[in-house]
Design a protein around this motif. Structure first.
Motif, PDB file in Angstrom:
ATOM      1  N   SER A 226      39.530  38.927  39.697  1.00 47.93           N
ATOM      2  CA  SER A 226      38.765  38.115  41.051  1.00 47.93           C
ATOM      3  C   SER A 226      39.437  38.894  42.361  1.00 47.93           C
ATOM      4  CB  SER A 226      39.171  36.897  41.090  1.00 47.93           C
ATOM      5  OG  SER A 226      38.377  36.170  39.972  1.00 47.93           O
ATOM      6  N   THR A 227      40.623  39.098  42.356  1.00 42.86           N
ATOM      7  CA  THR A 227      41.309  39.771  43.527  1.00 42.86           C
ATOM      8  C   THR A 227      41.187  41.255  43.784  1.00 42.86           C
ATOM      9  OG1 THR A 227      43.398  40.135  42.343  1.00 42.86           O
ATOM     10  CG2 THR A 227      43.355  38.059  43.559  1.00 42.86           C
ATOM     11  N   ASN A 228      40.575  42.026  42.582  1.00 40.62           N
ATOM     12  CA  ASN A 228      40.238  43.409  42.689  1.00 40.62           C
ATOM     13  C   ASN A 228      38.705  43.560  43.397  1.00 40.62           C
ATOM     14  OD1 ASN A 228      42.354  45.254  41.960  1.00 40.62           O
ATOM     15  ND2 ASN A 228      42.531  44.051  40.012  1.00 40.62           N
ATOM     16  N   PHE A 229      38.113  42.581  42.736  1.00 34.98           N
ATOM     17  CA  PHE A 229      36.756  42.555  43.420  1.00 34.98           C
ATOM     18  C   PHE A 229      36.581  42.050  44.853  1.00 34.98           C
ATOM     19  CE2 PHE A 229      33.016  39.834  44.419  1.00 34.98           C
ATOM     20  CZ  PHE A 229      32.066  40.722  44.448  1.00 34.98           C
ATOM     21  N   LEU A 230      37.575  41.088  45.253  1.00 29.18           N
ATOM     22  CA  LEU A 230      37.197  40.740  46.704  1.00 29.18           C
ATOM     23  C   LEU A 230      38.027  41.761  47.620  1.00 29.18           C
ATOM     24  CD1 LEU A 230      38.492  36.866  46.086  1.00 29.18           C
ATOM     25  CD2 LEU A 230      36.163  37.818  46.795  1.00 29.18           C
ATOM     26  N   ALA A 231      39.200  42.379  47.078  1.00 32.28           N
ATOM     27  CA  ALA A 231      39.615  43.630  48.093  1.00 32.28           C
ATOM     28  C   ALA A 231      38.617  44.635  47.975  1.00 32.28           C
ATOM     29  CB  ALA A 231      40.830  44.203  47.198  1.00 32.28           C
ATOM     30  N   TRP A 232      37.811  44.979  47.188  1.00 32.68           N
ATOM     31  CA  TRP A 232      36.719  45.618  47.501  1.00 32.68           C
ATOM     32  C   TRP A 232      35.566  45.340  48.355  1.00 32.68           C
ATOM     33  CZ3 TRP A 232      31.689  44.949  45.944  1.00 32.68           C
ATOM     34  CH2 TRP A 232      30.609  45.977  46.477  1.00 32.68           C
ATOM     35  N   LEU A 233      35.119  44.006  48.121  1.00 41.15           N
ATOM     36  CA  LEU A 233      34.260  43.251  49.019  1.00 41.15           C
ATOM     37  C   LEU A 233      34.556  43.232  50.322  1.00 41.15           C
ATOM     38  CD1 LEU A 233      31.470  41.525  48.591  1.00 41.15           C
ATOM     39  CD2 LEU A 233      33.004  39.557  48.657  1.00 41.15           C
ATOM     40  N   TYR A 234      35.906  43.041  50.851  1.00 38.30           N
ATOM     41  CA  TYR A 234      36.470  43.049  52.080  1.00 38.30           C
ATOM     42  C   TYR A 234      36.825  44.243  52.699  1.00 38.30           C
ATOM     43  CZ  TYR A 234      37.534  38.110  51.265  1.00 38.30           C
ATOM     44  OH  TYR A 234      37.110  36.428  50.830  1.00 38.30           O
ATOM     45  N   ASN A 235      37.088  45.213  51.785  1.00 38.45           N
ATOM     46  CA  ASN A 235      37.440  46.706  52.399  1.00 38.45           C
ATOM     47  C   ASN A 235      36.404  47.673  52.326  1.00 38.45           C
ATOM     48  OD1 ASN A 235      40.173  45.843  52.956  1.00 38.45           O
ATOM     49  ND2 ASN A 235      40.801  46.342  50.563  1.00 38.45           N
ATOM     50  N   GLU A 236      35.529  47.668  51.394  1.00 40.89           N
ATOM     51  CA  GLU A 236      34.353  48.912  51.106  1.00 40.89           C
ATOM     52  C   GLU A 236      33.030  48.462  51.095  1.00 40.89           C
ATOM     53  OE1 GLU A 236      36.076  51.483  48.008  1.00 40.89           O
ATOM     54  OE2 GLU A 236      37.731  50.365  47.963  1.00 40.89           O
ATOM     55  N   SER A 237      32.900  47.214  50.811  1.00 32.55           N
ATOM     56  CA  SER A 237      31.486  46.828  50.382  1.00 32.55           C
ATOM     57  C   SER A 237      30.450  47.082  51.476  1.00 32.55           C
ATOM     58  CB  SER A 237      31.249  45.381  49.843  1.00 32.55           C
ATOM     59  OG  SER A 237      31.373  44.497  50.975  1.00 32.55           O
ATOM     60  N   PRO A 238      29.122  47.021  51.481  1.00 30.70           N
ATOM     61  CA  PRO A 238      28.232  47.056  52.516  1.00 30.70           C
ATOM     62  C   PRO A 238      28.321  45.864  53.545  1.00 30.70           C
ATOM     63  CG  PRO A 238      27.155  46.834  50.800  1.00 30.70           C
ATOM     64  CD  PRO A 238      28.539  47.046  50.163  1.00 30.70           C
ATOM     65  N   VAL A 239      28.885  44.949  53.196  1.00 28.59           N
ATOM     66  CA  VAL A 239      29.176  43.675  53.781  1.00 28.59           C
ATOM     67  C   VAL A 239      30.409  43.171  54.282  1.00 28.59           C
ATOM     68  CG1 VAL A 239      26.752  42.483  53.128  1.00 28.59           C
ATOM     69  CG2 VAL A 239      28.708  42.240  51.809  1.00 28.59           C
ATOM     70  N   LYS A 240      31.347  44.221  54.197  1.00 30.78           N
ATOM     71  CA  LYS A 240      32.604  43.695  54.403  1.00 30.78           C
ATOM     72  C   LYS A 240      32.912  43.255  55.776  1.00 30.78           C
ATOM     73  CE  LYS A 240      33.719  48.638  56.157  1.00 30.78           C
ATOM     74  NZ  LYS A 240      34.091  48.128  57.471  1.00 30.78           N
ATOM     75  N   ASP A 241      32.445  43.364  56.519  1.00 27.32           N
ATOM     76  CA  ASP A 241      32.746  42.773  57.969  1.00 27.32           C
ATOM     77  C   ASP A 241      32.304  41.379  58.149  1.00 27.32           C
ATOM     78  OD1 ASP A 241      33.965  45.105  58.540  1.00 27.32           O
ATOM     79  OD2 ASP A 241      32.157  45.866  59.615  1.00 27.32           O
ATOM     80  N   THR A 242      30.849  40.976  57.478  1.00 26.15           N
ATOM     81  CA  THR A 242      30.579  39.730  57.556  1.00 26.15           C
ATOM     82  C   THR A 242      30.503  38.656  56.579  1.00 26.15           C
ATOM     83  OG1 THR A 242      28.174  40.752  57.154  1.00 26.15           O
ATOM     84  CG2 THR A 242      29.023  40.724  59.375  1.00 26.15           C
ATOM     85  N   VAL A 243      30.771  39.304  55.203  1.00 30.14           N
ATOM     86  CA  VAL A 243      30.744  38.286  54.275  1.00 30.14           C
ATOM     87  C   VAL A 243      31.820  37.334  54.131  1.00 30.14           C
ATOM     88  CG1 VAL A 243      32.256  39.602  52.608  1.00 30.14           C
ATOM     89  CG2 VAL A 243      30.274  38.613  51.521  1.00 30.14           C
ATOM     90  N   VAL A 244      31.306  36.278  53.564  1.00 29.49           N
ATOM     91  CA  VAL A 244      32.254  35.027  53.236  1.00 29.49           C
ATOM     92  C   VAL A 244      32.294  34.613  52.021  1.00 29.49           C
ATOM     93  CG1 VAL A 244      31.827  33.914  55.721  1.00 29.49           C
ATOM     94  CG2 VAL A 244      30.484  33.311  53.831  1.00 29.49           C
ATOM     95  N   THR A 245      33.313  34.085  51.207  1.00 28.41           N
ATOM     96  CA  THR A 245      33.440  33.944  49.871  1.00 28.41           C
ATOM     97  C   THR A 245      33.952  32.477  49.857  1.00 28.41           C
ATOM     98  OG1 THR A 245      35.500  34.665  49.731  1.00 28.41           O
ATOM     99  CG2 THR A 245      33.629  36.366  49.420  1.00 28.41           C
ATOM    100  N   ASN A 246      33.858  31.791  48.698  1.00 28.33           N
ATOM    101  CA  ASN A 246      34.443  30.444  48.423  1.00 28.33           C
ATOM    102  C   ASN A 246      35.534  30.712  47.679  1.00 28.33           C
ATOM    103  OD1 ASN A 246      33.086  31.447  45.967  1.00 28.33           O
ATOM    104  ND2 ASN A 246      32.452  29.369  45.309  1.00 28.33           N
ATOM    105  N   ASP A 247      36.013  29.541  46.972  1.00 27.59           N
ATOM    106  CA  ASP A 247      37.227  29.453  46.216  1.00 27.59           C
ATOM    107  C   ASP A 247      37.235  29.403  44.936  1.00 27.59           C
ATOM    108  OD1 ASP A 247      36.256  27.001  46.189  1.00 27.59           O
ATOM    109  OD2 ASP A 247      37.906  25.936  46.769  1.00 27.59           O
ATOM    110  N   ARG A 248      36.083  29.567  44.193  1.00 25.84           N
ATOM    111  CA  ARG A 248      36.252  29.509  42.767  1.00 25.84           C
ATOM    112  C   ARG A 248      36.258  30.789  42.187  1.00 25.84           C
ATOM    113  NH1 ARG A 248      31.594  24.417  42.141  1.00 25.84           N
ATOM    114  NH2 ARG A 248      32.291  23.428  43.839  1.00 25.84           N
ATOM    115  N   TRP A 249      37.464  31.156  41.827  1.00 23.65           N
ATOM    116  CA  TRP A 249      37.809  32.623  41.217  1.00 23.65           C
ATOM    117  C   TRP A 249      38.705  32.567  40.145  1.00 23.65           C
ATOM    118  CZ3 TRP A 249      34.316  36.379  42.604  1.00 23.65           C
ATOM    119  CH2 TRP A 249      33.855  36.171  43.983  1.00 23.65           C
ATOM    120  N   GLY A 250      38.961  31.455  39.592  1.00 27.11           N
ATOM    121  CA  GLY A 250      39.767  31.360  38.239  1.00 27.11           C
ATOM    122  C   GLY A 250      40.486  29.816  38.453  1.00 27.11           C
ATOM    123  N   SER A 251      40.625  29.600  37.159  1.00 23.94           N
ATOM    124  CA  SER A 251      41.369  28.103  37.144  1.00 23.94           C
ATOM    125  C   SER A 251      42.645  28.063  37.944  1.00 23.94           C
ATOM    126  CB  SER A 251      41.898  27.866  35.630  1.00 23.94           C
ATOM    127  OG  SER A 251      42.862  28.917  35.212  1.00 23.94           O
TER     128      SER A 251
END
Length: 456
Positions: A226-251
């Motif tokens: 999860s954390t590797n995906f979120l780091a990509w999402l926040y740093n490099e993805s096409p929506v890195k500046d505006t995307v929001v995420t929730n908290d269901r990423w693991g037990s």
């Protein structure tokens, strides 16, 4: 307003300039893009193969073959041949009446500011032509359509709402996942070949501004990567500046880490929270998806929905309100009525909802069923008192506000400024409403009073 814009630009500059490491310590420092806290209301859409049997909800397959419920087992025995498989429902997921522009108009009319579509539920069927879900997707079996693509295009072209996707990390009966689970998650083949490729595919293809994760609870965030995906999402993805995420990423992660907290389904704590949160809830009290066996009393009334919305916003949350379309692609009239009723109310009372923040009080100290919100501006700070029950004598007594000689009171939707008196010993405020005003304001399910010039 100038100060507010400066604050927004500062937050965006922080989002744009920082690089986040794939650790919760780093990811949790990312400021939430301001649009989400301002939005307050979203629409959730649970739609998939489970919409075909449309019996007892989206967990139909699991309740038939995973942890069997007698009602579902009996339903299948009485209505389908003995060797019928769940996969055969997919061909019946026809969506021939699905008009994405019609949905977009309805959702915008509800007053919602964002939409979250289930792209894949725990059954594994994808509502887009995923390269990683061969023959178990909406373009290969059933509709022969890209449902995610069609709705995202309609939302962006026809409305001002944000578009987001829900995605389940796990799949109940996927053999690769079950093999990983059997290894106590020492193997990670499912994440490597299915979960993560799907998420990257969704973000790159559809650029969702909400990534709403679910199905995380059986394994840790380390297994899900999860954390590797979120780091990509926040740093490099096409929506890195505006995307929001929730908290269901693991037990163990929900309510502890993530962009906004959902904690549990239908989470509405009734008190101020220290972290931005969302109340993901359903108009059908018992189901996330369309049910053929639903009863009228199973639906929340407009008064119920307003109670949920107002209490959620007062305590710092957003409300994500779920609808369940039919297998044909129609949203049934009872859902439509609730959506349009909510929109009617918000067109009059939205000033006390959108862009507001929690006040120092959430509930009144004297009158029950009152929730407060606040909006700061350069000229004055406005405090909104939202009443869910009208007093019999048309006299509203509020104990929390502390008035001053500059205090003014108005009721949204009523053109005249109201006369008020200070409460006992100068504390609180008494507002006498002319009886005629009650009859002249439409959408009489809850009433919003705007107060300026308070001392608190």
């Amino acid at each position: 307003m100038t100060a507010y814009l400066i604050c927004v630009l500062f937050l965006f500059s922080r989002v744009n300039s920082l690089t986040y490491d794939p650790t919760w310590d780093s990811l949790d420092t990312r400021p939430l893009p301001p649009w989400f806290d301002d939005a307050k209301l979203g629409i959730f859409i649970h739609w998939g193969v489970f919409s075909v049997p449309a019996f007892l909800g989206a967990g139909f397959w699991w309740s038939w073959k995973g942890q069997p419920l007698p009602a579902i087992v009996d339903f299948m025995q009485k209505n389908y041949r003995p060797d019928f498989t769940y996969a055969e429902f997919a061909a019946m997921f026809t969506t021939e009446l699905f008009n994405p522009e019609e949905w977009a108009e309805m959702f915008q009319d509800s007053g919602a500011r964002y939409v979250v579509l289930v792209s894949k539920h725990h059954e594994g069927y994808t509502n887009w032509p995923s390269k990683y879900s061969f023959n178990w997707n909406s373009n290969a079996t059933g509709p022969n359509r890209d449902l995610v693509g069609e709705l995202s295009a309609a939302i962006r072209e026809k409305t001002h709402m944000k578009f987001g996707i829900y995605h389940s990390l796990f799949e109940w009966f996927n053999p690769i996942y079950l093999d990983d689970k059997h290894s106590k998650f020492k193997k990670r083949n499912f994440v490597r070949t299915k979960t993560m490729p799907e998420l990257y595919e969704l973000v790159n293809a559809y650029k969702p501004e909400i990534v709403w994760s679910d199905g995380d609870w059986e394994a840790t965030d380390a297994y899900w990567n999860s954390t590797n995906f979120l780091a990509w999402l926040y740093n490099e993805s096409p929506v890195k500046d505006t995307v929001v995420t929730n908290d269901r990423w693991g037990s163990g992660i929900p309510c502890k880490h993530g962009g906004f907290f959902t904690c549990t389904d239908r989470f509405n704590p009734g008190k101020l929270q220290t972290h931005k949160w969302e109340n993901a809830m359903t108009i059908d009290k018992h189901s996330w998806s369309y049910r053929r066996d639903v009863r009228l009393e199973d639906f929340l009334t407009i008064e119920d929905l307003l109670s949920q919305l107002v209490s959620t916003v007062s305590c710092g949350g957003n409300m994500l309100m779920n609808v369940g379309p039919t297998k044909y692609g129609k949203i049934s009239p009872i859902y439509e009525e609730r959506l349009r009723q909510l929109g009617q109310w918000l067109r009059i009372n939205g000033d006390g909802i959108y862009e507001t923040r929690p006040w120092i009080h959430q509930n009144d100290t004297v009158t029950n069923n009152v929730w407060f919100t606040m909006k700061k501006a350069v000229a004055a700070t406005a405090v909104y008192a939202i009443l869910l029950e009208w007093p019999d004598n048309n006299l509203i007594k509020l104990g929390a506000p502390i008035t001053s000689e500059n205090t003014t009171v108005s009721m949204l939707g009523y053109p005249e400024t109201l006369v008020w008196t200070a409460g006992t010993f100068g504390k609180g405020i008494n507002i006498q409403i002319p009886y005629v005003s009650v009859k002249t304001i439409p959408c009489q399910w809850a009433w919003t009073f705007k107060m300026t010039g308070l001392q608190n």
